[in-house]
Design a protein around this motif. Structure first.
Motif, PDB file in Angstrom:
ATOM      1  N   PRO A  50       0.835  -1.211   0.000  1.00  0.00           N
ATOM      2  CA  PRO A  50       0.000   0.000   0.000  1.00  0.00           C
ATOM      3  C   PRO A  50       0.864   1.252   0.000  1.00  0.00           C
ATOM      4  O   PRO A  50       1.940   1.283   0.586  1.00  0.00           O
ATOM      5  CB  PRO A  50      -0.811  -0.109   1.286  1.00  0.00           C
ATOM      6  N   GLN A  51       0.367   2.264  -0.659  1.00  0.00           N
ATOM      7  CA  GLN A  51       1.099   3.519  -0.733  1.00  0.00           C
ATOM      8  C   GLN A  51       0.870   4.321   0.535  1.00  0.00           C
ATOM      9  O   GLN A  51      -0.206   4.296   1.122  1.00  0.00           O
ATOM     10  CB  GLN A  51       0.642   4.331  -1.942  1.00  0.00           C
ATOM     11  N   GLU A  52       1.906   5.043   0.948  1.00  0.00           N
ATOM     12  CA  GLU A  52       1.769   5.896   2.121  1.00  0.00           C
ATOM     13  C   GLU A  52       0.958   7.128   1.734  1.00  0.00           C
ATOM     14  O   GLU A  52       1.078   7.626   0.629  1.00  0.00           O
ATOM     15  CB  GLU A  52       3.137   6.329   2.620  1.00  0.00           C
ATOM     16  N   PRO A  53       0.149   7.620   2.662  1.00  0.00           N
ATOM     17  CA  PRO A  53      -0.628   8.828   2.337  1.00  0.00           C
ATOM     18  C   PRO A  53       0.305  10.023   2.155  1.00  0.00           C
ATOM     19  O   PRO A  53       1.371  10.096   2.752  1.00  0.00           O
ATOM     20  CB  PRO A  53      -1.543   9.009   3.537  1.00  0.00           C
ATOM     21  N   PRO A  55       1.906  13.587   2.604  1.00  0.00           N
ATOM     22  CA  PRO A  55       2.003  14.438   3.807  1.00  0.00           C
ATOM     23  C   PRO A  55       1.102  15.659   3.668  1.00  0.00           C
ATOM     24  O   PRO A  55       0.855  16.148   2.575  1.00  0.00           O
ATOM     25  CB  PRO A  55       3.479  14.836   3.839  1.00  0.00           C
TER      26      PRO A  55
END
Length: 71
Positions: A50-53, A55
């Motif tokens: 999963p991709q990090e949200p 910032p």
């Protein structure tokens, strides 16, 4: 996920036409190929981490929230 469901529906419709209509067996073959490709794409999609949200960013003129007063 919507693309997955769309491709599954297309594969099913082409399969039904290929089985039901005389002389359109190639529709069945195309439907099977689309279904296999669809499951490959689903596997690639689920296999990725999963991709990090992103910032949070503030606009340059935005004020910082007020901090509570300390005694």
């Amino acid at each position: 996920m919507a693309l997955f469901l769309l491709l599954v529906n297309v594969a099913i419709v082409l399969g039904i036409i290929g089985v039901g209509a005389k002389g359109l067996f190639y529709f069945l073959v195309i439907g099977v190929v689309i279904l296999v490709a669809d499951f490959v794409l689903l596997g690639l999609h689920l296999g990725r981490p999963p991709q990090e949200p992103a910032p949070e960013t503030r606009s340059p003129g935005a004020k910082l929230p007020a901090s509570p007063a300390r005694p």
